[in-house]
Scaffold this motif. Structure first.
Motif, PDB file in Angstrom:
ATOM      1  N   ALA A  14       7.946   8.634  12.133  1.00  0.00           N
ATOM      2  CA  ALA A  14       8.354   7.457  11.377  1.00  0.00           C
ATOM      3  C   ALA A  14       8.722   7.889   9.968  1.00  0.00           C
ATOM      4  O   ALA A  14       7.963   8.595   9.303  1.00  0.00           O
ATOM      5  CB  ALA A  14       7.245   6.421  11.329  1.00  0.00           C
ATOM      6  N   TYR A  16       9.502   6.741   6.131  1.00  0.00           N
ATOM      7  CA  TYR A  16       9.070   5.652   5.261  1.00  0.00           C
ATOM      8  C   TYR A  16       9.774   5.836   3.925  1.00  0.00           C
ATOM      9  O   TYR A  16       9.374   6.667   3.112  1.00  0.00           O
ATOM     10  CB  TYR A  16       7.546   5.714   5.109  1.00  0.00           C
ATOM     11  CG  TYR A  16       6.890   4.533   4.420  1.00  0.00           C
ATOM     12  CD1 TYR A  16       7.612   3.433   3.968  1.00  0.00           C
ATOM     13  CD2 TYR A  16       5.509   4.526   4.228  1.00  0.00           C
ATOM     14  CE1 TYR A  16       6.992   2.370   3.353  1.00  0.00           C
ATOM     15  CE2 TYR A  16       4.875   3.462   3.606  1.00  0.00           C
ATOM     16  CZ  TYR A  16       5.616   2.388   3.171  1.00  0.00           C
ATOM     17  OH  TYR A  16       4.986   1.329   2.550  1.00  0.00           O
ATOM     18  N   HIS A  27       0.834   1.538   0.104  1.00  0.00           N
ATOM     19  CA  HIS A  27       1.784   2.392   0.824  1.00  0.00           C
ATOM     20  C   HIS A  27       1.053   3.236   1.868  1.00  0.00           C
ATOM     21  O   HIS A  27       1.485   3.361   3.022  1.00  0.00           O
ATOM     22  CB  HIS A  27       2.512   3.337  -0.136  1.00  0.00           C
ATOM     23  CG  HIS A  27       3.478   2.664  -1.054  1.00  0.00           C
ATOM     24  ND1 HIS A  27       3.516   2.917  -2.410  1.00  0.00           N
ATOM     25  CD2 HIS A  27       4.466   1.752  -0.812  1.00  0.00           C
ATOM     26  CE1 HIS A  27       4.474   2.203  -2.961  1.00  0.00           C
ATOM     27  NE2 HIS A  27       5.059   1.487  -2.021  1.00  0.00           N
ATOM     28  N   ALA A  31       1.155   3.108   6.073  1.00  0.00           N
ATOM     29  CA  ALA A  31       1.502   4.287   6.868  1.00  0.00           C
ATOM     30  C   ALA A  31       0.416   4.577   7.903  1.00  0.00           C
ATOM     31  O   ALA A  31       0.724   4.914   9.053  1.00  0.00           O
ATOM     32  CB  ALA A  31       1.699   5.487   5.958  1.00  0.00           C
ATOM     33  N   ALA A  34       0.704   2.088  10.748  1.00  0.00           N
ATOM     34  CA  ALA A  34       1.807   2.438  11.642  1.00  0.00           C
ATOM     35  C   ALA A  34       1.411   3.579  12.571  1.00  0.00           C
ATOM     36  O   ALA A  34       1.702   3.550  13.776  1.00  0.00           O
ATOM     37  CB  ALA A  34       3.040   2.823  10.829  1.00  0.00           C
ATOM     38  N   VAL A  43       4.079  10.437   9.837  1.00  0.00           N
ATOM     39  CA  VAL A  43       4.823   9.552   8.940  1.00  0.00           C
ATOM     40  C   VAL A  43       5.326  10.406   7.786  1.00  0.00           C
ATOM     41  O   VAL A  43       4.549  11.123   7.146  1.00  0.00           O
ATOM     42  CB  VAL A  43       3.965   8.397   8.408  1.00  0.00           C
ATOM     43  CG1 VAL A  43       4.709   7.634   7.311  1.00  0.00           C
ATOM     44  CG2 VAL A  43       3.576   7.445   9.528  1.00  0.00           C
ATOM     45  N   PHE A  45       7.209  10.388   4.185  1.00  0.00           N
ATOM     46  CA  PHE A  45       7.612   9.597   3.034  1.00  0.00           C
ATOM     47  C   PHE A  45       8.906  10.183   2.463  1.00  0.00           C
ATOM     48  O   PHE A  45       8.977  11.387   2.203  1.00  0.00           O
ATOM     49  CB  PHE A  45       6.518   9.608   1.966  1.00  0.00           C
ATOM     50  CG  PHE A  45       5.254   8.895   2.375  1.00  0.00           C
ATOM     51  CD1 PHE A  45       4.979   7.625   1.884  1.00  0.00           C
ATOM     52  CD2 PHE A  45       4.337   9.497   3.233  1.00  0.00           C
ATOM     53  CE1 PHE A  45       3.818   6.960   2.259  1.00  0.00           C
ATOM     54  CE2 PHE A  45       3.162   8.845   3.602  1.00  0.00           C
ATOM     55  CZ  PHE A  45       2.905   7.570   3.116  1.00  0.00           C
ATOM     56  N   THR A  94      20.281   5.009   4.051  1.00  0.00           N
ATOM     57  CA  THR A  94      19.424   5.338   5.187  1.00  0.00           C
ATOM     58  C   THR A  94      20.198   6.023   6.301  1.00  0.00           C
ATOM     59  O   THR A  94      19.680   6.924   6.963  1.00  0.00           O
ATOM     60  CB  THR A  94      18.765   4.051   5.713  1.00  0.00           C
ATOM     61  OG1 THR A  94      17.952   3.488   4.674  1.00  0.00           O
ATOM     62  CG2 THR A  94      17.893   4.330   6.929  1.00  0.00           C
ATOM     63  N   HIS A 111      11.617   6.495  14.010  1.00  0.00           N
ATOM     64  CA  HIS A 111      11.330   5.140  13.552  1.00  0.00           C
ATOM     65  C   HIS A 111      11.559   5.065  12.045  1.00  0.00           C
ATOM     66  O   HIS A 111      11.556   6.087  11.362  1.00  0.00           O
ATOM     67  CB  HIS A 111       9.873   4.753  13.850  1.00  0.00           C
ATOM     68  CG  HIS A 111       9.465   4.906  15.280  1.00  0.00           C
ATOM     69  ND1 HIS A 111       9.244   6.145  15.875  1.00  0.00           N
ATOM     70  CD2 HIS A 111       9.224   3.985  16.239  1.00  0.00           C
ATOM     71  CE1 HIS A 111       8.895   5.959  17.133  1.00  0.00           C
ATOM     72  NE2 HIS A 111       8.881   4.658  17.371  1.00  0.00           N
ATOM     73  N   TRP A 112      11.722   3.839  11.555  1.00  0.00           N
ATOM     74  CA  TRP A 112      11.830   3.617  10.116  1.00  0.00           C
ATOM     75  C   TRP A 112      10.915   2.448   9.757  1.00  0.00           C
ATOM     76  O   TRP A 112      11.017   1.371  10.335  1.00  0.00           O
ATOM     77  CB  TRP A 112      13.267   3.298   9.721  1.00  0.00           C
ATOM     78  CG  TRP A 112      13.494   3.372   8.238  1.00  0.00           C
ATOM     79  CD1 TRP A 112      13.204   2.398   7.309  1.00  0.00           C
ATOM     80  CD2 TRP A 112      14.031   4.473   7.496  1.00  0.00           C
ATOM     81  NE1 TRP A 112      13.523   2.830   6.049  1.00  0.00           N
ATOM     82  CE2 TRP A 112      14.039   4.100   6.132  1.00  0.00           C
ATOM     83  CE3 TRP A 112      14.510   5.733   7.862  1.00  0.00           C
ATOM     84  CZ2 TRP A 112      14.513   4.946   5.128  1.00  0.00           C
ATOM     85  CZ3 TRP A 112      14.978   6.571   6.861  1.00  0.00           C
ATOM     86  CH2 TRP A 112      14.977   6.175   5.510  1.00  0.00           C
ATOM     87  N   ILE A 113      10.013   2.668   8.800  1.00  0.00           N
ATOM     88  CA  ILE A 113       9.048   1.646   8.403  1.00  0.00           C
ATOM     89  C   ILE A 113       9.641   0.775   7.300  1.00  0.00           C
ATOM     90  O   ILE A 113      10.106   1.282   6.271  1.00  0.00           O
ATOM     91  CB  ILE A 113       7.747   2.300   7.902  1.00  0.00           C
ATOM     92  CG1 ILE A 113       7.082   3.122   9.019  1.00  0.00           C
ATOM     93  CG2 ILE A 113       6.775   1.239   7.373  1.00  0.00           C
ATOM     94  CD1 ILE A 113       5.879   3.929   8.562  1.00  0.00           C
ATOM     95  N   ILE A 114       9.636  -0.539   7.511  1.00  0.00           N
ATOM     96  CA  ILE A 114      10.087  -1.471   6.480  1.00  0.00           C
ATOM     97  C   ILE A 114       9.187  -2.703   6.482  1.00  0.00           C
ATOM     98  O   ILE A 114       8.539  -3.014   7.474  1.00  0.00           O
ATOM     99  CB  ILE A 114      11.556  -1.924   6.674  1.00  0.00           C
ATOM    100  CG1 ILE A 114      11.742  -2.608   8.030  1.00  0.00           C
ATOM    101  CG2 ILE A 114      12.510  -0.768   6.507  1.00  0.00           C
ATOM    102  CD1 ILE A 114      13.097  -3.270   8.188  1.00  0.00           C
TER     103      ILE A 114
END
Length: 202
Positions: A14, A16, A27, A31, A34, A43, A45, A94, A111-114
Motif C-alpha cells: 500500500a 500512502y 498517520h 497505516a 490498513a 505500507v 509513505f 499519483t 493499493h493506495w491509502i486515502i
C-alpha cells in the motif's frame, strides 16, 4: 528512488501519499489499521513534492519532511519511506508513482491509502481511470464524508474504519506556532526533531 530493495519480494503493497508536514500519530495509526485489515505486507509513505490539489507548498523543507518520516517509521519493519516524488520534483501526480511501482514490482498487488475526503475528489485526479486500472484504493472512513459507488471506470476500493483522531498536520503546525504542546500528537522522535530544528515556529 523506489523504497528499499526488500519491497521487491513483496506481493501486496500500500502506498500512502501526502505532504506529511509533519507526519503525526494519526498517520501511523491509519497505516497500521490498513496493514491489519487489508492483508498487506508493507505500507510505503510517499511524501509529495507538491500536491496538485493543494495551493500552498509544504512549510518544512523536503529534507526535514523526509527525516521526520524516517524517524517516525524506524522500528516498524513493515513501514518504508520512498522519496521518488520529491526526487521527481514539480507537481506530484499519483499516476506517475503508480506506474513506476507497477513496472518495478510486477505481479504485486498495489493499493493506495486515502481518506474519504480525498475519495470524493478522485474525479479530479490526473489520469484517474489509468490509476484505477492498476491499484485498489483503501479508503479510510471519516465523519461527514460519503463513500459511494463512483462512475470512474474500473475503480476498485475497500473501506476501513480507523480510530477517530481529530488532529491534523495543519492544526499541529498552528499549535506549534502558538507555543502549545503537541507532545501527545507526534511520535517522540519527530517532536524532538521539530523542537531541535525550530520548525513551524514562524
Amino acid at each position: 528512488m523506489i523504497a528499499s530493495s526488500n519491497t521487491k519480494k513483496l506481493k501486496s503493497i500500500a502506498l500512502y501519499g501526502g505532504s506529511f508536514d509533519p507526519v503525526h500519530k494519526a498517520h501511523l495509526e491509519l497505516a497500521r489499521t490498513a496493514l491489519e485489515n487489508c492483508d498487506l505486507e508493507s505500507v510505503i509513505f510517499v511524501p509529495a513534492a507538491q500536491s496538485p490539489l493543494k495551493k500552498s507548498a509544504a512549510l518544512a523543507e523536503d529534507s526535514d519532511r523526509v527525516e521526520m518520516l524516517r524517524l517516525a517509521t524506524t522500528g516498524e519493519p513493515r513501514f518504508d519511506v520512498d522519496t521518488c516524488e520529491i526526487e521527481r520534483g514539480g507537481i506530484s501526480y499519483t499516476v506517475d508513482t503508480v506506474k513506476a511501482y507497477r513496472a518495478a514490482h510486477e505481479g504485486c498487488r498495489l493499493h493506495w491509502i486515502i481518506g474519504a475526503d480525498q475519495f470524493e475528489l478522485l474525479a479530479q485526479w490526473r489520469c484517474i481511470e489509468e490509476i484505477a486500472s492498476m491499484i485498489t484504493f483503501i479508503v479510510i472512513r471519516r465523519p461527514g464524508h460519503s463513500i459511494f459507488e463512483s462512475s470512474i471506470k474500473g475503480l476498485r476500493f475497500v473501506t476501513i474504519d480507523a480510530p477517530l483522531m481529530p488532529h491534523s498536520s495543519t492544526k499541529i503546525r498552528a499549535s506549534i506556532a502558538q507555543g502549545r504542546s503537541v507532545v501527545d500528537l507526534l511520535p517522540p522522535a519527530v517532536e524532538a526533531f521539530i523542537s531541535s530544528r525550530g520548525l513551524y515556529t514562524r
